[in-house]
Write a protein that holds these residues in place. Structure first.
Motif, short mmCIF file in Angstrom:
data_model
loop_
_atom_site.label_atom_id
_atom_site.label_comp_id
_atom_site.label_asym_id
_atom_site.label_seq_id
_atom_site.Cartn_x
_atom_site.Cartn_y
_atom_site.Cartn_z
N GLU A 179 0.83 -1.20 0.00
CA GLU A 179 0.00 0.00 0.00
C GLU A 179 0.87 1.25 0.00
OE1 GLU A 179 -3.73 2.06 2.47
OE2 GLU A 179 -2.98 0.07 3.03
N THR A 230 0.43 5.82 -0.87
CA THR A 230 -0.52 6.93 -0.94
C THR A 230 -0.25 7.73 -2.20
OG1 THR A 230 -0.68 7.09 1.47
CG2 THR A 230 -1.38 9.01 0.20
N ASP A 285 -3.03 11.74 -1.55
CA ASP A 285 -3.81 11.53 -0.32
C ASP A 285 -4.88 10.45 -0.45
OD1 ASP A 285 -2.39 13.46 1.12
OD2 ASP A 285 -3.69 15.08 0.40
N LYS A 286 -4.77 9.62 -1.48
CA LYS A 286 -5.70 8.51 -1.68
C LYS A 286 -4.97 7.19 -1.45
CE LYS A 286 -8.83 11.37 -3.40
NZ LYS A 286 -10.08 11.71 -2.67
N PRO A 287 -5.66 6.18 -0.91
CA PRO A 287 -5.04 4.86 -0.77
C PRO A 287 -4.81 4.23 -2.14
CG PRO A 287 -7.36 4.75 -0.20
CD PRO A 287 -7.05 6.20 -0.39
N VAL A 333 -5.72 2.86 -7.57
CA VAL A 333 -6.03 3.96 -6.66
C VAL A 333 -7.52 3.94 -6.36
CG1 VAL A 333 -6.04 6.45 -6.30
CG2 VAL A 333 -4.13 5.38 -7.49
#
Length: 219
Positions: A24, A26, A29-31, A45
């Motif tokens: 994982e 980023t 600011d999104k996983p 994403v």
């Protein structure tokens, strides 16, 4: 590498369960998740709902990873008699039906001046195992007849909140795009919201098998 944009965590869940060597990170600011799927390097994403979120995520993937193709998969609404709930479709072309300059200029709903078009085409030619459909996107989840009439009038049988924006970004970057939509709700039955809640999990469980076939067809 293949880039994948998915709006909801639940839409991505079953695909991510089959992602190998997963890690994982980023992205804006999104996983995001990097790994291999069907012996192919992918980055996925989870962008969040809506056109701005999906456009940001798509551009970020292109800038950071230079993928050979972008795939967007997720749920969509359809219309009774033209689409089937729990069926999967490959999108031929898509538009943004909440982009409307018709009161300012004599142009159709969805017309994007920079590209002199309503519709953005996708790279659907190799996906011959799924039925094809046209998609209309907007920042709204709705059963209101006024909006659904617009969707049908411009020749679309699917609606979502991301695909049209992703297609515009991919067109701007000259990056191929494949759009795969699973129908969670059909206008004309019970409310779209109730159908969406009842059918979302079933639709999402089918994505790993479908996307594996898509990736194999693209290679």
């Amino acid at each position: 590498m293949i880039g994948i944009v998915v709006a909801l965590p639940h839409e991505a869940e079953y695909f991510l369960n089959e992602l190998q060597q997963k890690r994982e990170i980023t992205v804006i600011d999104k996983p995001a998740y990097i790994g291999t799927f069907s012996d192919t390097d992918v980055v996925l994403v989870v962008c969040g709902i809506g056109k701005v979120n999906s456009a940001l995520a798509t551009q970020a993937i292109i800038d950071k990873f230079s993928p050979s193709v972008i795939i967007n998969f997720g749920s969509a609404g359809g219309f009774d008699g033209k689409t089937q709930v729990l069926e999967y479709y490959c999108v031929d072309k898509c538009c943004q039906y909440d982009f409307d300059l018709s009161e300012l200029d004599p142009v159709p709903v969805g017309y994007i001046q920079d590209y002199d078009t309503v519709f953005f085409n996708t790279d659907s030619s190799k996906i011959n195992f799924l039925p094809k459909a046209n998609l209309a996107s907007a920042d709204r989840f709705t059963d209101k007849a006024e909006f659904l009439d617009i969707i049908q009038s411009i020749g679309c049988t699917l609606r979502d909140m991301e695909g049209g924006a992703i297609a515009q970004v991919c067109t701007a970057n000259k990056t191929p795009l494949v759009l795969i939509k699973g129908v969670s709700d059909n206008y004309g039955s019970s409310t779209s919201a109730d159908q969406f809640r009842n059918n979302l999990t079933s639709v999402c469980k089918g994505f790993p098998k479908i996307i594996k076939k898509v990736i194999n067809a693209l290679l």
